[in-house]
Design an enzyme around this catalytic site. Structure first.
Site, short mmCIF file in Angstrom:
data_model
loop_
_atom_site.label_atom_id
_atom_site.label_comp_id
_atom_site.label_asym_id
_atom_site.label_seq_id
_atom_site.Cartn_x
_atom_site.Cartn_y
_atom_site.Cartn_z
N GLU A 70 6.95 -1.80 2.35
CA GLU A 70 7.63 -0.52 2.23
C GLU A 70 6.96 0.57 3.06
O GLU A 70 7.62 1.39 3.68
CB GLU A 70 7.67 -0.12 0.76
CG GLU A 70 8.61 1.02 0.47
CD GLU A 70 8.76 1.23 -1.03
OE1 GLU A 70 9.08 0.24 -1.73
OE2 GLU A 70 8.54 2.34 -1.50
N ASP A 71 5.63 0.56 3.08
CA ASP A 71 4.92 1.70 3.66
C ASP A 71 4.17 1.43 4.96
O ASP A 71 3.55 2.34 5.50
CB ASP A 71 3.92 2.27 2.63
CG ASP A 71 4.64 2.87 1.44
OD1 ASP A 71 5.81 3.24 1.60
OD2 ASP A 71 4.04 2.94 0.37
#
Ligand code: MN
Length: 723
Positions: A70-71
């Protein structure tokens, strides 16, 4: 963390955890949390929470890796290569959808939750990681801006805490609720905490006193037990205040006692001891041992008037029940080495499967979230069959829900219901303790109206299923008749067409069975003539005459009505009607997409009912050359419908334009469904084209919108395409 895992899983090889840690920390390097700490603090804390739950290696690895995709720029394929299929699946399930794919935060949130729920069905560990993730984020929520705090706390209380509750994870649920409450209503929270605190000394003394009394009494009866005293938590006090509309001073039973003993027999024994010592409050005795909650929670509850007339609550359970009430579904990974999770038929997961069934029908993310919130709402009613079997249903469930909970045949053939011997309407709302008797009649079929009031997804799905199947049967019948009729008209002998020919044609239309071909015909998806041309090309007349008035004879109109009703849903029905009120199915043509207020004209199609065009539609002139196919139609009286209309705006290419356009729409309180803006070079002038689909109630509103857009400086032209 490694020490912790070594202790709970001495036989396990810990190398994968080290690899996962290094991988995650390398990729999160330079990222910081809002607290200013290195990002890696968070995944590490999540894996600690999972290790404390005694989860397995895959789950703890996922905890370390859960934010990498996600990051950071790491892809799910890299995770799969390095850490294997199971970890990759769990990381993927826990990863939110990309920001880029959504217009609004709300849609992204809804679709991410939907994705997570789908992933949970294949692997329940996904949600356990998500809950641990959320728990740590909630513990450190203080560093975020107030509006993010509010948004995350709300999502926690509406989605995550109820999911934890559904999975029986009492400990996680309670912590999530209290943390979220603190941010959602800080004033009330402080007030309750202060009130509890101010009585701390007297509470402690009182608890110590009853604790000692109970311990002695149980000992005298030979019942081994741990006795815990506790003050109720802030959020549960808050709910009580809200539910009973009272003030904090009026909450009398802030104190509670918990007795944990060794057997079910001793649970009831302990209840006897308590009731022998103090007076029970009538109506407050609950036996969740004999009738467990759907999340498998078991306990005996009672409230008694204690010494000095102080009421308090008592919960009695065995060690095993206690463990299940605290850990729920996570308890499965604790002691059983190599066991991958709860059984297939576990009720705590069954609801999830149902949920996944009904969510498929929901296109609109907002609708999905609203339904999910209702579905997660924990209140339930306990009802009984005449033979004493317990049926647990959501609040406001009806006898129909009850019937389907017993068996789908009982539901399908249900014609009436008796509650405690008296006949009740099928819409009756069941109450706790109702003994329900369902009356059935063979060959009876469920009614579409039931869909308006049933509460459970199970009943809803079964009803829809039967209705679809019956309508399909009808469609097949219509399709066959339609084909015969068309064959007669064209002089084609159906007897000469072989089964193999039909099958070949079915395949052309993407079906494997001949019935599907007939059904498609009946639904009006394709024409009988085309099918005949495909099946028996040699028999087709060279230039088959156009049918003269095929759809106007009553029989075919009725068939077409049926087909269109099935095919078009809300597209025309109830919005437009044929003048004079003939009962035929009707739909709005896609080409011009007429909206309320437009001048309209009907056109009788072959097999598909009546198409409604705007009089201004360019297709109308060519379509309506056959005068006998025209039919007068009119708008039904307004019923709050809304229409999606495409609008094309040509503008100067300048900053702020899009913003001004959309604010026109929000002033009118309408929705934008889609929006696409691009730079365009037209006849030498540089400019931009904005295409959007908006919701409007009628033509008047659309005209207002268009006028307002035209007033914006730099807007050159606003057009509603008719094709
Ligand atoms: Mn996270």
């Amino acid at each position: 963390m490694l020490n912790k895992v070594r202790e709970i899983r001495p036989k396990e090889d810990l190398a994968p955890l080290e690899t996962a840690y290094r991988f995650a920390s390398r990729n999160h390097t330079l990222q910081l949390r809002s607290s200013g700490e290195p990002y890696m603090v968070h995944p590490l804390a999540v894996s600690h929470i999972l290790a404390d739950m005694r989860m397995d290696m895959v789950t703890i690895e996922t905890g370390l890796l859960h934010d990498v995709v996600e990051d950071t720029s790491v892809t799910i394929e890299e995770i799969r290569r390095q850490f294997g299929e199971e970890v990759a699946r769990c990381v993927d399930g826990a990863t939110k959808l990309s920001k880029l794919d959504f217009f609004s935060k709300e849609d992204r949130q809804a679709e991410s939750v939907r994705k997570m729920l789908l992933a949970m069905v294949t692997d329940i560990r996904v949600i356990i990681v998500k809950l641990a993730d959320r728990l740590h984020n909630m513990r450190t929520l203080g560093y975020l801006s107030p509006d993010r705090q509010e948004r995350i706390a709300r999502e926690t209380i509406e989605i995550y805490a109820p999911i934890a509750h559904r999975l029986g994870m009492g400990k996680v649920r309670v912590e999530l609720e209290d943390l979220a409450f603190q941010y959602l209503d800080p004033v009330q929270y402080q007030e309750i905490v202060k009130a509890i605190d101010s009585q701390r000394r007297s509470n402690e003394e009182f608890l110590a006193e009853i604790q000692q009394t109970v311990t002695e009494e149980l000992k005298a009866e030979g019942i081994p037990a741990r006795v815990q005293g506790r003050v109720k938590r802030a959020y549960s006090v808050y709910q009580k205040i809200k539910r009973q509309k009272i003030t904090i001073d009026q909450v009398y039973d802030l104190l509670a006692l918990r007795i944990i003993t060794d057997s079910v027999k001793n649970c009831y024994g302990a209840l006897g001891v308590i009731h022998n010592k103090w007076h029970p409050v009538p109506g407050r005795i609950k036996d969740f041992i004999a009738i467990p909650r759907p999340n498998r929670y078991q306990s005996l509850h009672t409230s008694v008037l204690g010494p000095h007339g102080h009421p308090f609550e008592v919960q009695i359970r065995t060690e095993e029940m206690h463990r299940i009430s605290e850990e729920g579904i996570a308890a499965h990974w604790k002691y059983k080495e190599g066991k991958t999770g709860p059984a297939e038929d576990d009720q705590r997961i069954a609801w999830l499967r149902h949920l996944v069934e009904w969510q498929r029908d929901m296109q609109d993310p907002t609708e999905f979230m609203a339904t999910l919130k209702v579905e997660l709402y924990p209140e339930e009613v306990y009802t009984f069959t005449p033979r004493g079997r317990v049926i647990v249903l959501p609040r406001d469930a009806t006898p129909i829900d009850f019937a389907y909970a017993i068996h789908s045949d009982v539901g399908n053939t249900c014609v009436g219901a008796k509650v405690s011997g008296r006949i009740v309407p099928l819409r009756y709302l069941l109450k706790n303790g109702d003994i329900v008797e369902i009356m059935t009649q063979q060959n009876h079929l469920p009614s579409k109206d039931w869909l308006l009031f049933v509460k459970t997804p199970r009943a809803r799905n079964k009803i829809k299923h039967v209705i679809n199947a019956t309508e399909r049967e009808k469609a097949i019948e219509i399709g066959e008749k339609y084909l015969e009729k068309e064959a007669r008209r064209l002089g084609v002998e159906l007897a000469k067409i072989s089964k193999a020919d039909y099958e070949r044609v079915a395949a052309v239309y993407g079906h494997s069975k001949i019935e599907d071909l007939y059904a498609g015909l009946g639904y009006g998806r394709f024409s009988a003539r085309d099918i005949l041309r495909n099946a028996a090309p040699a028999q087709m007349p060279a230039d088959a005459p156009e049918p003269r008035r095929p759809a106007r004879d009553a029989e075919q109109a009725a068939e077409a009505a049926q087909a269109a009703r099935l095919a078009s849903g809300r597209n025309g029905e109830g919005i437009v009607k044929v003048k004079g009120g003939e009962d035929v199915m009707i739909y709005r043509a896609k080409c011009c997409n007429p909206i309320r207020g437009d001048a309209i004209i009907g056109y009788v199609t072959r097999g598909k009912g009546i198409a409604v065009h705007a009089v201004a539609c360019p297709n109308v002139q060519s379509l309506l050359y056959e005068v006998e196919r025209r039919i007068d139609v009119e708008w039904e009286r307004a019923a709050g419908d809304c229409f999606q209309v495409k609008v094309i705006v040509r503008t100067d290419d300048r900053p702020g334009m899009l913003n001004q356009l959309t604010s026109v729409l929000s002033n009118e309180d309408t929705n934008i469904r889609t929006l696409e803006a691009r730079a365009a070079e037209e006849t030498g002038h540089y400019g931009a084209i904005v295409e959007m689909t908006v919701d409007v109630r009628d033509k008047k509103q659309l005209e207002r919108l268009v006028a307002a857009m035209r007033r914006i400086s730099g807007v050159r032209d606003v057009e509603r395409p008719m094709n």
